[in-house]
Design an enzyme around this catalytic site. Structure first.
Site, PDB file in Angstrom:
ATOM      1  N   ASP A  83       0.818  -1.210   0.000  1.00  0.00           N
ATOM      2  CA  ASP A  83       0.000   0.000   0.000  1.00  0.00           C
ATOM      3  C   ASP A  83       0.854   1.264   0.000  1.00  0.00           C
ATOM      4  OD1 ASP A  83      -2.542   1.318   0.175  1.00  0.00           O
ATOM      5  OD2 ASP A  83      -2.147   1.697   2.303  1.00  0.00           O
ATOM      6  N   HIS A 177      -6.730  10.473   5.636  1.00  0.00           N
ATOM      7  CA  HIS A 177      -5.926   9.513   6.381  1.00  0.00           C
ATOM      8  C   HIS A 177      -5.762   9.960   7.833  1.00  0.00           C
ATOM      9  CE1 HIS A 177      -4.461   8.394   2.262  1.00  0.00           C
ATOM     10  NE2 HIS A 177      -4.599   7.207   2.785  1.00  0.00           N
ATOM     11  N   SER A 208     -11.181   4.967   8.146  1.00  0.00           N
ATOM     12  CA  SER A 208     -11.340   4.943   9.602  1.00  0.00           C
ATOM     13  C   SER A 208     -12.108   6.155  10.105  1.00  0.00           C
ATOM     14  CB  SER A 208      -9.969   4.880  10.288  1.00  0.00           C
ATOM     15  OG  SER A 208      -9.332   3.646  10.050  1.00  0.00           O
TER      16      SER A 208
END
Length: 293
Positions: A83, A177, A208
């Protein structure tokens, strides 16, 4: 169970119209917890190792080998992914690491340079059966390139995909992020427009910070790969902290790492079940054909 390929998991996701969760691995306990969550739910998962995690370990070999071993010893359907790889030489280690997919991140580069380098990685991946994801413009929270309100342009995204041949595209639609609270407000109209414009899967980074309802809706509107990292770390750290606060004389790391692993498993299972209740449309509309590396 043998390692699966990310291309196969993504193809399965599109066929069943369900999004796939990709979870960031930093420690062995992360990988074990994610696999346990996938086993509990019966859902597939992607274990992904970021370039930052590789830097932390000093090399990709140990953490990739450990993640592969966890996957192979799990009853869950799991693939391995690299990633946010900015160094192509690291991406090119994928085959020997048992990694079937790479997110090459040239988003900080000028557009034409991003296209050129991404196309080179995609061509390399095509020759070796490695599925390549890319990003157009940095997702918010990474060096400030995507300030709040900045979004991916569907026309530019379509041009980028045509020029590079990528198998999936991470897009900026309102997530960031490293968010520690689920307060992101996604641009759902843009997600629908991107899905209708592109014939490849869309990827949501920074998930998230997205609430369950928002995440479920994003999947229903066309997000096929959902990346989760920070929420695992929040749970991991909170569990370790609780154990150490309750046991100030404790010295056995197995005690608090077991708690952390269990907490990661809970987050992974919850995310997987959230996505299991959402059906997502085929990218590009009902007659689209998805290109795979």
């Amino acid at each position: 169970m043998p390692l699966l390929s990310t291309a196969d998991l993504m193809g399965e996701a599109q066929h069943t119209q369900h999004a796939v969760a990709a979870f960031n691995v930093i420690t062995l306990e992360h990988a074990e917890g994610i696999a346990l969550g996938a086993e509990r739910t019966g859902m597939p998962a992607i274990l992904q190792i970021s370039e930052n995690a590789v830097k932390y370990h000093g090399s990709p070999y140990a953490i990739a080998a450990a993640s592969a071993a966890v996957a192979r010893n799990s009853s869950a359907r799991i693939s391995l992914h690299l990633d946010h790889i900015t160094d192509p030489s690291l991406a090119y280690l994928a085959p020997e690491l048992s990694v079937s997919s790479v997110m090459y991140d040239g988003a900080a580069l000028p557009y034409e340079e991003n296209v050129r380098r991404t196309r080179e990685v995609v061509e390399w991946g095509h020759q070796r059966g490695i599925w390549i994801e890319a990003e157009l413009g940095e997702i918010g929270g990474k060096d400030g390139a995507h300030a709040p309100g900045v979004r991916t342009d569907p026309d530019e995204a379509r041009q980028f995909v045509q020029a590079t041949g990528v198998a999936a595209l991470a897009v900026a639609v309102g997530s960031s992020h490293a968010m520690t609270s689920k307060t992101a407000s996604l641009d759902h109209d843009l997600i629908r427009r991107l899905n209708s414009s592109l014939e490849i899967p869309l990827v949501l980074h920074g998930s998230s910070g997205v609430s369950d309802d928002e995440l479920r809706l994003a999947a229903q509107e066309g997000m096929v790969k959902i990346n989760i990292g920070t929420s695992l770390n929040l749970a991991f750290t909170a569990a370790a902290r609780r154990y150490l606060n309750d046991n100030p004389l404790g010295t056995d790391p197995r005690k608090y790492l077991r708690a952390s692993r269990d907490a990661v498993s809970e987050v992974a299972a919850h995310t997987l079940m959230t996505l299991a209740t959402a059906r997502c449309p085929i990218p590009g509309g009902p007659h689209a054909v998805t290109r795979q590396a």
